[in-house]
Design a protein around this motif. Sequence first.
Motif, PDB file in Angstrom:
ATOM      1  N   ARG A  56      12.631 -16.483  30.615  1.00 37.19           N
ATOM      2  CA  ARG A  56      12.658 -15.465  30.961  1.00 37.19           C
ATOM      3  C   ARG A  56      11.477 -15.008  31.930  1.00 37.19           C
ATOM      4  O   ARG A  56      10.452 -15.461  31.387  1.00 37.19           O
ATOM      5  CB  ARG A  56      12.910 -14.252  29.716  1.00 37.19           C
ATOM      6  N   ILE A  57      11.580 -14.310  32.941  1.00 44.30           N
ATOM      7  CA  ILE A  57      10.669 -14.049  33.849  1.00 44.30           C
ATOM      8  C   ILE A  57      10.178 -12.522  33.307  1.00 44.30           C
ATOM      9  O   ILE A  57      10.846 -11.687  33.282  1.00 44.30           O
ATOM     10  CB  ILE A  57      11.029 -13.915  35.247  1.00 44.30           C
ATOM     11  N   ALA A  58       8.929 -12.573  33.142  1.00 51.83           N
ATOM     12  CA  ALA A  58       8.220 -11.228  32.874  1.00 51.83           C
ATOM     13  C   ALA A  58       7.767 -10.623  34.168  1.00 51.83           C
ATOM     14  O   ALA A  58       6.646 -11.340  34.837  1.00 51.83           O
ATOM     15  CB  ALA A  58       7.157 -11.320  31.764  1.00 51.83           C
ATOM     16  N   GLU A  59       8.101  -9.838  34.653  1.00 53.16           N
ATOM     17  CA  GLU A  59       7.882  -9.191  36.114  1.00 53.16           C
ATOM     18  C   GLU A  59       6.507  -8.586  36.222  1.00 53.16           C
ATOM     19  O   GLU A  59       6.181  -7.605  35.093  1.00 53.16           O
ATOM     20  CB  GLU A  59       8.981  -8.492  36.921  1.00 53.16           C
ATOM     21  N   LEU A  60       5.701  -8.611  37.107  1.00 55.71           N
ATOM     22  CA  LEU A  60       4.538  -7.773  37.269  1.00 55.71           C
ATOM     23  C   LEU A  60       4.965  -6.360  37.577  1.00 55.71           C
ATOM     24  O   LEU A  60       5.690  -6.031  38.509  1.00 55.71           O
ATOM     25  CB  LEU A  60       3.675  -8.369  38.224  1.00 55.71           C
ATOM     26  N   THR A  61       4.404  -5.375  36.587  1.00 53.41           N
ATOM     27  CA  THR A  61       4.916  -4.034  37.028  1.00 53.41           C
ATOM     28  C   THR A  61       3.697  -3.318  37.059  1.00 53.41           C
ATOM     29  O   THR A  61       3.789  -1.922  37.366  1.00 53.41           O
ATOM     30  CB  THR A  61       5.912  -3.479  35.361  1.00 53.41           C
ATOM     31  N   PHE A  62       2.488  -3.637  36.893  1.00 53.24           N
ATOM     32  CA  PHE A  62       1.367  -2.964  37.223  1.00 53.24           C
ATOM     33  C   PHE A  62       0.060  -4.178  37.554  1.00 53.24           C
ATOM     34  O   PHE A  62       0.087  -5.153  36.800  1.00 53.24           O
ATOM     35  CB  PHE A  62       1.001  -2.210  35.793  1.00 53.24           C
ATOM     36  N   ASP A  63      -0.534  -3.811  38.671  1.00 50.56           N
ATOM     37  CA  ASP A  63      -1.495  -4.532  39.116  1.00 50.56           C
ATOM     38  C   ASP A  63      -2.600  -3.462  39.687  1.00 50.56           C
ATOM     39  O   ASP A  63      -2.541  -2.899  40.696  1.00 50.56           O
ATOM     40  CB  ASP A  63      -1.149  -5.414  40.382  1.00 50.56           C
ATOM     41  N   SER A  64      -3.947  -3.472  39.001  1.00 48.94           N
ATOM     42  CA  SER A  64      -4.736  -2.529  39.488  1.00 48.94           C
ATOM     43  C   SER A  64      -4.946  -2.726  40.815  1.00 48.94           C
ATOM     44  O   SER A  64      -5.572  -1.879  41.258  1.00 48.94           O
ATOM     45  CB  SER A  64      -6.034  -2.686  38.395  1.00 48.94           C
ATOM     46  N   LEU A  65      -5.109  -4.175  41.357  1.00 46.29           N
ATOM     47  CA  LEU A  65      -5.344  -4.205  42.621  1.00 46.29           C
ATOM     48  C   LEU A  65      -4.583  -3.303  43.674  1.00 46.29           C
ATOM     49  O   LEU A  65      -5.173  -2.730  44.679  1.00 46.29           O
ATOM     50  CB  LEU A  65      -5.257  -5.585  43.026  1.00 46.29           C
ATOM     51  N   VAL A  66      -3.353  -3.033  43.375  1.00 44.54           N
ATOM     52  CA  VAL A  66      -2.366  -2.340  43.903  1.00 44.54           C
ATOM     53  C   VAL A  66      -2.275  -0.872  43.522  1.00 44.54           C
ATOM     54  O   VAL A  66      -2.071   0.197  44.412  1.00 44.54           O
ATOM     55  CB  VAL A  66      -1.015  -3.015  44.061  1.00 44.54           C
ATOM     56  N   ASP A  67      -2.209  -0.808  42.260  1.00 41.90           N
ATOM     57  CA  ASP A  67      -1.802   0.393  41.635  1.00 41.90           C
ATOM     58  C   ASP A  67      -2.781   1.457  41.043  1.00 41.90           C
ATOM     59  O   ASP A  67      -2.495   2.573  40.809  1.00 41.90           O
ATOM     60  CB  ASP A  67      -0.693   0.056  40.590  1.00 41.90           C
ATOM     61  N   ALA A  68      -3.980   1.011  41.094  1.00 42.33           N
ATOM     62  CA  ALA A  68      -4.858   1.761  40.563  1.00 42.33           C
ATOM     63  C   ALA A  68      -5.982   2.308  41.545  1.00 42.33           C
ATOM     64  O   ALA A  68      -5.967   1.815  42.684  1.00 42.33           O
ATOM     65  CB  ALA A  68      -6.024   0.907  39.419  1.00 42.33           C
TER      66      ALA A  68
END
Lengths: 159, 212
Positions: A56-68
Amino acid sequence: MNDDHRFPEPGATDQELTDSLLEEELRQAAAVLDPVPDDLLQLALDAYALHDLDARIAELTFDSLVDALPVRGVPDAPRMLTFSAGEVTVDVEVTEDGLIGQVLPPQSARIEVLGGPQTARPVTADTLGRFTSDTPPAGPFALRLRTGAEVIVTEWLRA
Amino acid sequence: MRCGTLHSAAYDDMPYTRGGAVDRTEVGALVRSAVDGDAAAWKALVEGMSPLVWSVVRAHRLSDADGHEVYQTVWFRFAQHLGRIREPDKAGSWLASTARHECLKVLRSLTRLTLTDDPRVLDRASDDRTPEESLIDSEEAADRAERLRRLWQELDGMGERCRQLLRVLVASPPPSYGEISAALGIAVGSIGPLRQRCLRRLRARMDARGAA
């Protein structure tokens, strides 16, 4: 390729023809002066081994580089990542010293850091799914988790 | 445009020159075959689409190290998602878009941007000749090679919009406008007019250089 008209039809103006010729020259220049490096091409060929329909793929749902929002006065804040596969979440913090993470809901898992098709390094994890790795990822990485029933792989990411 | 000297032995087998391995209409079929375990289909995808991915990396002017990592990340993720890509026919756009987003992340993570004045770009076109470049630099091809190097240098000196568009536009085989749109985040409808303007601007630069 049917969504453009880059290549002149019969009756095209001289200007269009000239444009197309210049584009073709540039294409040659790109192929000769800036080709895909051979070692990269080989890495992409080898990447076929990463094709795994059972995981199963765990998708990236938060990335501090983009979302913070950037934090003033903290130039080297660690990168915070969250991956999700259904009800399973993996929080990861990437620092200069390595990785720290947590599987949620807490559960024991065998965890490896993948660095490419041929590279897998086990990390220490406790029974609550907390894990640490004292080697920072060099280049793209993914985490492979084997929980009781399934295999989960996080989306490939450049650290 | 025929140019016999450039199509000398070293380049005859380049899989991504015009008429190369991947006809864009076959991309969806290749993806489906690769999902089913056909390694040759994967190879055709890699060889046919790598120049597009590479062009996106280069269009964003990443350092070599960052660019190599982005390229790998894109292909690793593509392999990982292979059986789950919703529109296999648009795999080229998927790759281009993924490459773009990874490039933007790299640029965002850099505390110091080195967007311009990167001497390596010009070096690549002048001093640091690869063996392949040297090969085409034989007597009979010298003029031709020199013109291509000048073109490449002039392209490098253009404004960001034109430089990025033209770099992706001239990947081999030629990307579709949908792929270019995904690679650069610009509307499909604006690509044609922008292409025309940029090509003419480039020609003007070449003319000015010739006159100087």
